[in-house]
Design an enzyme around this catalytic site. Structure first.
Site, PDB file in Angstrom:
ATOM      1  N   LYS A 216       0.856  -1.198   0.000  1.00 35.90           N
ATOM      2  CA  LYS A 216       0.000   0.000   0.000  1.00 35.90           C
ATOM      3  C   LYS A 216       0.887   1.242   0.000  1.00 35.90           C
ATOM      4  O   LYS A 216       1.837   1.331   0.780  1.00 35.90           O
ATOM      5  CB  LYS A 216      -0.892  -0.025   1.248  1.00 35.90           C
ATOM      6  CG  LYS A 216      -1.985   1.041   1.260  1.00 35.90           C
ATOM      7  CD  LYS A 216      -2.866   0.899   2.505  1.00 35.90           C
ATOM      8  CE  LYS A 216      -4.106   1.778   2.458  1.00 35.90           C
ATOM      9  NZ  LYS A 216      -4.956   1.615   3.655  1.00 35.90           N
TER      10      LYS A 216
ATOM     11  N   SER B  16     -10.047  -0.506   6.547  1.00 36.57           N
ATOM     12  CA  SER B  16      -9.427  -0.458   5.215  1.00 36.57           C
ATOM     13  C   SER B  16      -8.716  -1.714   4.751  1.00 36.57           C
ATOM     14  O   SER B  16      -8.365  -1.813   3.578  1.00 36.57           O
ATOM     15  CB  SER B  16      -8.446   0.706   5.141  1.00 36.57           C
ATOM     16  OG  SER B  16      -9.169   1.897   5.029  1.00 36.57           O
TER      17      SER B  16
ATOM     18  N   SER C  67      -9.969   1.764   2.371  1.00 38.40           N
ATOM     19  CA  SER C  67      -9.068   2.524   1.516  1.00 38.40           C
ATOM     20  C   SER C  67      -8.046   1.650   0.796  1.00 38.40           C
ATOM     21  O   SER C  67      -7.430   2.096  -0.161  1.00 38.40           O
ATOM     22  CB  SER C  67      -8.312   3.578   2.349  1.00 38.40           C
ATOM     23  OG  SER C  67      -7.438   2.955   3.280  1.00 38.40           O
TER      24      SER C  67
HETATM   25  N1  GLN Z   1     -13.441   4.071   5.729  1.00 35.98           N
HETATM   26  C1  GLN Z   1     -12.829   4.507   6.948  1.00 35.98           C
HETATM   27  C2  GLN Z   1     -12.453   5.964   6.844  1.00 35.98           C
HETATM   28  O1  GLN Z   1     -12.555   6.514   5.781  1.00 35.98           O
HETATM   29  C3  GLN Z   1     -11.639   3.666   7.299  1.00 35.98           C
HETATM   30  C4  GLN Z   1     -10.426   3.978   6.527  1.00 35.98           C
HETATM   31  C5  GLN Z   1      -9.251   3.183   6.970  1.00 35.98           C
HETATM   32  O2  GLN Z   1      -9.375   2.141   7.625  1.00 35.98           O
HETATM   33  N2  GLN Z   1      -8.069   3.693   6.664  1.00 35.98           N
HETATM   34  O3  GLN Z   1     -12.044   6.560   7.815  1.00 35.98           O
END
Ligand code: GLN
Length: 494
Positions: free
Chosen positions: A88, A187, A163
């Site tokens: 990532k 994410s 994400s």
């Molecule tokens: N969807 C969640 C957010 O936008 C989690 C994102 C993540 O785990 N980095 O905060």
């Protein structure tokens, strides 16, 4: 027509541990394996958009080093040596740009490697490229990338989840057999569910965050992703462990997740108590998802597990608490992107003050969602509002942790859906932040409580014909429990 889902035969269809075994046995070289995945990326990624940067040369050089070790008869550096990995693009690397999928870091080269990256290199794992994500890991669909959205290999008109959109899509498409994600609120698990891959969020503090661009520091955790539970466990053990460079990393033995995954492979779950959270049965969950989860519980019961309903009343308040704490931490963490220290600098023509250049840089460099969160967090932390918002959110956070403690007095592991629906169409929720936030309801509670969780493929929803993941949750530092149940569940599906 190219099929974007991982093929069912050939080198790139094999699990990572099997590829590594073949490399050690001299049946194939790491270079051949790495090249096969690079070819697959070349064939599919202009359409999928899983990678922001492909590191062909560096990956092949790392592969050659493994092949030289094999030729010299040296012991393998790890059980996954020679097998490439998709990283990532939130983890810094010295040999490839790190962007966090933001314009503000376009072209940024880190002077050091993240601890997880160092561990991967030491384990002989070639890093094949840096994967796409929602900007600074904020989002649930991958569409907040400042560069391009990633598509779901199962249906190119749909999102892969976020994400960690790129890592999950890369695994599902057979572009890499291993991946690294980060999980602040889901994410890793949410894209795993939407792409039919495996993704685990370790206990908070279990894996070093050194060199991971911060989203919300008290929630962020790095974790392993793969196509099988055993591969995920093998990768987990490679990246986990105490790191003196990360003050929140925990100095205790890494849970024996590999042994647990091997034990689980027998499929026997007798004596295991699995909790089913009452609050996870809620309206708004897709029928097809409910059916798959129902079938999953029935399968776990057939495998010998006892299913017990647990009540977690405070889970109904996680959304508000998470989005106050997350945005508050974001408003502080992202203050460092000021156009002075890293990446983009806008409008610095010699006539403007530093403040003006900062404002212009942030205006140009950050996307809408990141700006929204910075503003929300700054508001929540301002004098006069702090008690009403941030402090209240911290109280809810404690209550959620208490709910988990009470539940784990009764059960060994909790199971349930990872996400309320299967993959939705690109563009569907991007103009509706609340709908997007609601998509995280099942994954958020763990991050607030610091617990480990994973998503394991559970089947295909009959109404959309798309993958559904089963989420497994364990108590802190008992990550091995979810791997045992995950591997047993996976074995039971065959
Ligand atoms: N969807 C969640 C957010 O936008 C989690 C994102 C993540 O785990 N980095 O905060």
């Amino acid at each position: 027509m190219t099929d974007y889902v991982i093929p069912s035969d050939g080198l790139i269809s094999l699990p990572a541990h099997e590829l590594s075994r073949k490399i050690q046995a001299g049946e194939v070289t790491s270079r051949e394996v790495t090249q096969a995945f690079l070819d697959r990326i070349a064939e599919t990624d202009s359409e999928l958009g899983a990678f922001l940067h492909v590191s062909a040369e560096a990956a092949l050089a790392a592969a050659d080093a493994v092949d030289a070790q094999v030729a010299a008869g040296e012991a393998p550096a790890s059980a996954l040596a020679g097998v490439p990995l998709a990283l990532k693009d939130l983890l810094v690397t010295t040999d490839a740009p790190t962007t966090a999928a933001s314009k503000i870091l376009e072209g940024y080269m880190s002077p050091y490697d993240a601890t997880v990256v160092t561990k991967l290199r030491e384990a002989g794992i070639p890093i094949i490229g840096k994967t796409n994500l929602d900007e600074f890991a904020m989002g649930s669909s991958g569409e907040n990338s400042a560069y391009y959205p990633t598509k779901n290999p199962h249906d190119l008109t749909r999102v892969p989840g976020g994400s960690g959109s790129g890592t999950a899509a890369a695994l599902a498409a057979g572009q890499a057999p291993l991946g690294i994600g980060t999980d602040t609120g889901g994410s890793i698990r949410q894209p795993a569910s939407l792409t039919g891959t495996v993704g685990a969020k370790p206990t908070y503090g279990g894996v070093s965050r050194y060199g991971v661009i911060a989203n919300a520091s008290s929630l962020d955790q790095v974790g392993p992703c793969a196509n099988t539970v055993l591969d995920t466990a093998l990768l987990h053990e490679i990246i986990a462990g105490h790191d003196e460079f990360d003050a929140t990393s925990v100095d205790r033995p890494v849970p024996a997740v590999v042994a647990a995954a091997r034990e689980g492979a027998s499929g026997d779950l007798s004596g295991v108590k699995i909790g089913r959270v009452k609050q996870f049965s809620r309206p708004g969950t897709q029928d097809g998802v409910n059916e798959v989860i129902e079938a999953a519980f029935a399968q776990l019961a057939r495998q010998g597990a006892e299913i017990i309903e647990v009540d977690c009343p405070n889970f109904d308040n996680v959304m508000g608490a998470y989005y106050l704490i997350q945005t508050s931490e974001v408003s502080s963490n992202l203050a460092r992107f000021d156009g002075m220290r890293y990446g983009l600098r806008a409008g610095d023509d010699g006539t403007r003050s530093a403040e003006e250049v900062m404002a212009l840089t942030r205006g140009e460099g950050f996307g809408d969602e990141v700006k929204r969160r910075i503003i929300l967090g700054t508001y929540a932390l301002s004098v006069g509002y702090y008690d009403a918002y941030y402090l209240q959110a911290q109280r809810v956070r404690n209550l959620v942790a208490q709910d988990f403690r009470a539940a784990f007095d009764q059960v060994d592991v909790i199971a349930g859906p990872a996400v309320p629906t299967t993959a939705f169409p690109l563009g569907d929720k991007i103009d509706d932040p609340l709908a997007m936030y609601n998509f995280d309801l099942f994954t958020l509670p763990l991050n607030l409580a610091g617990l480990p969780g994973m998503s394991v493929p559970a089947g295909t929803a009959s109404d959309t014909n798309l993958p559904v993941g089963l989420q497994l949750i364990a108590p802190a530092f008992e990550d091995d429990r979810m791997y045992r149940v995950g591997a047993a569940f996976e074995a039971g599906r065959r």
